[in-house]
Design an enzyme around this catalytic site. Sequence first.
Site, PDB file in Angstrom:
ATOM      1  N   SER A   1      11.197 -11.145  13.916  1.00 44.55           N
ATOM      2  CA  SER A   1      12.269 -10.254  14.359  1.00 44.55           C
ATOM      3  C   SER A   1      12.899 -10.774  15.636  1.00 44.55           C
ATOM      4  CB  SER A   1      11.659  -8.875  14.613  1.00 44.55           C
ATOM      5  OG  SER A   1      12.559  -8.076  15.337  1.00 44.55           O
TER       6      SER A   1
ATOM      7  N   GLY B   1      13.990   1.024  27.026  1.00 42.34           N
ATOM      8  CA  GLY B   1      13.699  -0.314  26.477  1.00 42.34           C
ATOM      9  C   GLY B   1      14.870  -0.972  25.777  1.00 42.34           C
TER      10      GLY B   1
ATOM     11  N   ASN C   1       0.828  -1.221   0.000  1.00 40.60           N
ATOM     12  CA  ASN C   1       0.000   0.000   0.000  1.00 40.60           C
ATOM     13  C   ASN C   1       0.859   1.266   0.000  1.00 40.60           C
ATOM     14  OD1 ASN C   1       0.957   0.183   2.590  1.00 40.60           O
ATOM     15  ND2 ASN C   1      -1.019  -0.026   3.616  1.00 40.60           N
TER      16      ASN C   1
ATOM     17  N   TYR D   1       4.992  -3.394  19.061  1.00 41.79           N
ATOM     18  CA  TYR D   1       5.493  -3.914  17.778  1.00 41.79           C
ATOM     19  C   TYR D   1       5.947  -5.361  17.964  1.00 41.79           C
ATOM     20  CZ  TYR D   1       8.939  -5.012  14.170  1.00 41.79           C
ATOM     21  OH  TYR D   1       9.661  -5.645  13.190  1.00 41.79           O
TER      22      TYR D   1
ATOM     23  N   ASN E   1      14.944   5.752  13.048  1.00 44.09           N
ATOM     24  CA  ASN E   1      14.948   5.114  14.370  1.00 44.09           C
ATOM     25  C   ASN E   1      16.191   4.266  14.543  1.00 44.09           C
ATOM     26  OD1 ASN E   1      12.206   5.771  15.322  1.00 44.09           O
ATOM     27  ND2 ASN E   1      11.612   4.648  13.480  1.00 44.09           N
TER      28      ASN E   1
ATOM     29  N   LYS F   1       4.642  -9.228  16.409  1.00 46.26           N
ATOM     30  CA  LYS F   1       5.451 -10.287  15.784  1.00 46.26           C
ATOM     31  C   LYS F   1       5.224 -11.621  16.502  1.00 46.26           C
ATOM     32  CE  LYS F   1       7.383  -8.025  12.485  1.00 46.26           C
ATOM     33  NZ  LYS F   1       6.970  -8.275  11.113  1.00 46.26           N
TER      34      LYS F   1
HETATM   35  P1  NAD Z   1       9.576  -1.346   5.249  1.00 49.64           P
HETATM   36  O1  NAD Z   1       8.677  -0.421   5.990  1.00 49.64           O
HETATM   37  O2  NAD Z   1      10.643  -0.765   4.396  1.00 49.64           O
HETATM   38  O3  NAD Z   1       8.705  -2.340   4.347  1.00 49.64           O
HETATM   39  C1  NAD Z   1       7.414  -2.754   4.710  1.00 49.64           C
HETATM   40  C2  NAD Z   1       6.521  -2.553   3.498  1.00 49.64           C
HETATM   41  O4  NAD Z   1       5.199  -2.989   3.814  1.00 49.64           O
HETATM   42  C3  NAD Z   1       6.424  -1.086   3.068  1.00 49.64           C
HETATM   43  O5  NAD Z   1       6.652  -0.987   1.686  1.00 49.64           O
HETATM   44  C4  NAD Z   1       4.987  -0.707   3.426  1.00 49.64           C
HETATM   45  O6  NAD Z   1       4.464   0.264   2.525  1.00 49.64           O
HETATM   46  C5  NAD Z   1       4.277  -2.035   3.340  1.00 49.64           C
HETATM   47  N1  NAD Z   1       3.070  -2.178   4.173  1.00 49.64           N
HETATM   48  C6  NAD Z   1       2.936  -1.944   5.507  1.00 49.64           C
HETATM   49  N2  NAD Z   1       1.678  -2.225   5.901  1.00 49.64           N
HETATM   50  C7  NAD Z   1       1.019  -2.656   4.798  1.00 49.64           C
HETATM   51  C8  NAD Z   1      -0.303  -3.114   4.577  1.00 49.64           C
HETATM   52  N3  NAD Z   1      -1.221  -3.156   5.554  1.00 49.64           N
HETATM   53  N4  NAD Z   1      -0.659  -3.505   3.337  1.00 49.64           N
HETATM   54  C9  NAD Z   1       0.247  -3.467   2.317  1.00 49.64           C
HETATM   55  N5  NAD Z   1       1.513  -3.030   2.471  1.00 49.64           N
HETATM   56  C10 NAD Z   1       1.887  -2.641   3.707  1.00 49.64           C
HETATM   57  O7  NAD Z   1      10.195  -2.350   6.312  1.00 49.64           O
HETATM   58  P2  NAD Z   1      11.371  -3.417   6.143  1.00 49.64           P
HETATM   59  O8  NAD Z   1      12.520  -2.943   6.936  1.00 49.64           O
HETATM   60  O9  NAD Z   1      11.544  -3.792   4.738  1.00 49.64           O
HETATM   61  O10 NAD Z   1      10.729  -4.619   6.966  1.00 49.64           O
HETATM   62  C11 NAD Z   1      10.043  -5.688   6.328  1.00 49.64           C
HETATM   63  C12 NAD Z   1       9.545  -6.654   7.377  1.00 49.64           C
HETATM   64  O11 NAD Z   1      10.649  -7.113   8.160  1.00 49.64           O
HETATM   65  C13 NAD Z   1       8.562  -6.067   8.374  1.00 49.64           C
HETATM   66  O12 NAD Z   1       7.601  -7.060   8.675  1.00 49.64           O
HETATM   67  C14 NAD Z   1       9.410  -5.780   9.594  1.00 49.64           C
HETATM   68  O13 NAD Z   1       8.662  -5.801  10.775  1.00 49.64           O
HETATM   69  C15 NAD Z   1      10.393  -6.928   9.533  1.00 49.64           C
HETATM   70  N6  NAD Z   1      11.660  -6.659  10.228  1.00 49.64           N
HETATM   71  C16 NAD Z   1      12.418  -5.580   9.849  1.00 49.64           C
HETATM   72  C17 NAD Z   1      13.616  -5.309  10.513  1.00 49.64           C
HETATM   73  C18 NAD Z   1      14.460  -4.111  10.134  1.00 49.64           C
HETATM   74  O14 NAD Z   1      15.330  -3.718  10.918  1.00 49.64           O
HETATM   75  N7  NAD Z   1      14.287  -3.493   8.975  1.00 49.64           N
HETATM   76  C19 NAD Z   1      14.032  -6.137  11.562  1.00 49.64           C
HETATM   77  C20 NAD Z   1      13.250  -7.237  11.898  1.00 49.64           C
HETATM   78  C21 NAD Z   1      12.060  -7.484  11.229  1.00 49.64           C
HETATM   79  N1  UDP Z   2      21.492   3.659  18.569  1.00 50.52           N
HETATM   80  C1  UDP Z   2      22.129   4.864  18.875  1.00 50.52           C
HETATM   81  N2  UDP Z   2      21.698   5.989  18.251  1.00 50.52           N
HETATM   82  C2  UDP Z   2      20.683   5.999  17.343  1.00 50.52           C
HETATM   83  C3  UDP Z   2      20.059   4.766  17.024  1.00 50.52           C
HETATM   84  C4  UDP Z   2      20.485   3.628  17.670  1.00 50.52           C
HETATM   85  O1  UDP Z   2      23.038   4.902  19.706  1.00 50.52           O
HETATM   86  O2  UDP Z   2      20.327   7.074  16.815  1.00 50.52           O
HETATM   87  C5  UDP Z   2      21.968   2.418  19.213  1.00 50.52           C
HETATM   88  C6  UDP Z   2      20.906   1.676  20.020  1.00 50.52           C
HETATM   89  O3  UDP Z   2      20.885   2.165  21.338  1.00 50.52           O
HETATM   90  C7  UDP Z   2      21.382   0.215  19.895  1.00 50.52           C
HETATM   91  C8  UDP Z   2      22.041   0.159  18.520  1.00 50.52           C
HETATM   92  O4  UDP Z   2      22.348   1.527  18.179  1.00 50.52           O
HETATM   93  O5  UDP Z   2      22.393  -0.051  20.863  1.00 50.52           O
HETATM   94  C9  UDP Z   2      21.145  -0.423  17.442  1.00 50.52           C
HETATM   95  O6  UDP Z   2      19.893   0.277  17.444  1.00 50.52           O
HETATM   96  P1  UDP Z   2      18.769  -0.007  16.343  1.00 50.52           P
HETATM   97  O7  UDP Z   2      17.593   0.846  16.706  1.00 50.52           O
HETATM   98  O8  UDP Z   2      19.355   0.167  14.991  1.00 50.52           O
HETATM   99  O9  UDP Z   2      18.443  -1.552  16.514  1.00 50.52           O
HETATM  100  P2  UDP Z   2      17.743  -2.347  17.734  1.00 50.52           P
HETATM  101  O10 UDP Z   2      18.053  -1.630  19.001  1.00 50.52           O
HETATM  102  O11 UDP Z   2      16.293  -2.357  17.402  1.00 50.52           O
HETATM  103  O12 UDP Z   2      18.367  -3.691  17.677  1.00 50.52           O
END
Ligand code: NAD
Ligand code: UDP
Length: 332
Positions: free
Chosen positions: A123, A292, A32, A147, A196, A151
Site C-alpha cells: 500500500s 494522521g 476466511n 496497519y 472508512n 505492510k
Molecule cells: P477486503 O477486506 O475486501 O479483502 C481482503 C480479503 O481477505 C477479505 O475477503 C477477507 O475476508 C480476507 N481475509 C482477511 N484476513 C484473512 C485471513 N487471515 N485468512 C483468509 N482470508 C482473510 O480488502 P481489499 O480492499 O480487497 O484489499 C486487499 C488487499 O489490498 C489487502 O491486503 C489490503 O491491505 C490491500 N490494500 C487495499 C487498499 C484499498 O484501499 N482497498 C489499498 C492498499 C492496499
Molecule cells: N475523506 C473524507 N471523508 C470521509 C473519508 C475520507 O473527507 O468520510 C478524505 C480523507 O481525509 C482523504 C481522502 O478523503 O483526504 C481519501 O481518504 P481515504 O480514507 O479514502 O484514503 P486514504 O486517506 O487512506 O488515502
Amino acid sequence: MKILVTGGAGFIGSHTCVVLLESGHEVTVIDNLCNSTAVALERVQELAGKPLRFIEGDVRDRNALDRAFAGGIDAVIHFAALKAVGESCGQPLRYFDNNIGGTISLMQAMEAHSANCLVFSSSATVYGQPDNVPVREDAPLRVTNPYGRTKLVMEQLIRDWCIARSEVSAVLLRYFNPVGAHPSGRIGEDPHGEPNNLMPYIAQVAAGRREYLRVFGNDYPTPDGTGVRDYLHVMDLAEAHAMALQYAAARSGCEVFNLGTGHGYSVLEMVAAFERASGRKVPFEVRSRRLGDIAELTADPSRARDLLGWVARNNLDAMCGDAWRWQKGISP
Ligand code: NAD
Ligand code: UDP
C-alpha cells in the site's frame, strides 16, 4: 498458470479473479470471509463463465493452506489482510497476527509445496507523509499506524525470503486508492458498517443510505483545501496483477511497483464527479482534519509502465459510473 489467490472473495481479490479466469488461468481462492461473502465468488464465476476452486479457511491455518496447495500451485497472489487503519490503532496485535502471521504461514506453505512466485498487496501507506509528490518507489518509507507497519514488515520479510532463496520471485505492489467496481455492477466494494474510505462513503450518501459526507478538513495546502489522492479503477488494478504475475514468473528476486494513475483529485472533485455520474446530490459538511491524514499523496507510476507495461486506462468518470452501478444494485 495455477494460481492461489488469498483473500480472493474481497474487493480487489474478486475483480482480480475475474481477470485471471478470463486470461485462462486456473484459480484457487482461500478466504476466511471475515470481510466478504461467498456470493462475490459465485458472481466472479458467472462473469468469467468459468469455475474456480474455493477453500473457506484462514491463511494462518496450515491445514487449510495445504488443502489449497494440493494439486499444485505455480504462483500466489496474497490479498488476505485486515485493512482498517483506525481499527489497527485499537487492536494492533490482531493486525500483527492476522497480516504478518498470515504472510509467514503462507511463505512456509509455499516453500513446502515448491511454489516460488508471489505477488503481494502492499500500500502507498508505507510512504507515510512523503517529502515530494508524485512519490517514487525509492522514497523513504515511514509508516504512521499499525496497519501500515504490517505492510512494511511484510514487504521486508518477503525481501529477506527472496534473498535467501534464489528460486523465489516476488512482486510488491503498492496500491494508491483503488475505487470503482466491475462495469457489470455485479461485484464491488460493500464495507461492513460505516465506510472508512471516501468513495464508498460518497456512494452511500448518493444512494440515500447516509445523510451527508463529512469532509475531513478544508485547510490543507491543496488547491481547494481538501485532501488530494490518486484514485485508480479496481479493474486497472486487477489487470496489473495479471501483468505482475507474468513478470514474476519470468524472473527471480524482489521488485516493487507503485500502482496509481499519477493524477490527484481532491475530496470536493470526487464529490462533483460522483454527482455527475449518479445524477444525485452528495451533501457534505466540513469537519476537522482526520487524525494522521496527509494533504496529498499521488503516485509516480512510471516504473510499472516501463517494466510491467501497465498503465491505468479508466478515468474518474468510469470509476464513479461503475461504483454507482454497483451501489444502486445493493441499495434498498
Ligand atoms: P477486503 O477486506 O475486501 O479483502 C481482503 C480479503 O481477505 C477479505 O475477503 C477477507 O475476508 C480476507 N481475509 C482477511 N484476513 C484473512 C485471513 N487471515 N485468512 C483468509 N482470508 C482473510 O480488502 P481489499 O480492499 O480487497 O484489499 C486487499 C488487499 O489490498 C489487502 O491486503 C489490503 O491491505 C490491500 N490494500 C487495499 C487498499 C484499498 O484501499 N482497498 C489499498 C492498499 C492496499
Ligand atoms: N475523506 C473524507 N471523508 C470521509 C473519508 C475520507 O473527507 O468520510 C478524505 C480523507 O481525509 C482523504 C481522502 O478523503 O483526504 C481519501 O481518504 P481515504 O480514507 O479514502 O484514503 P486514504 O486517506 O487512506 O488515502
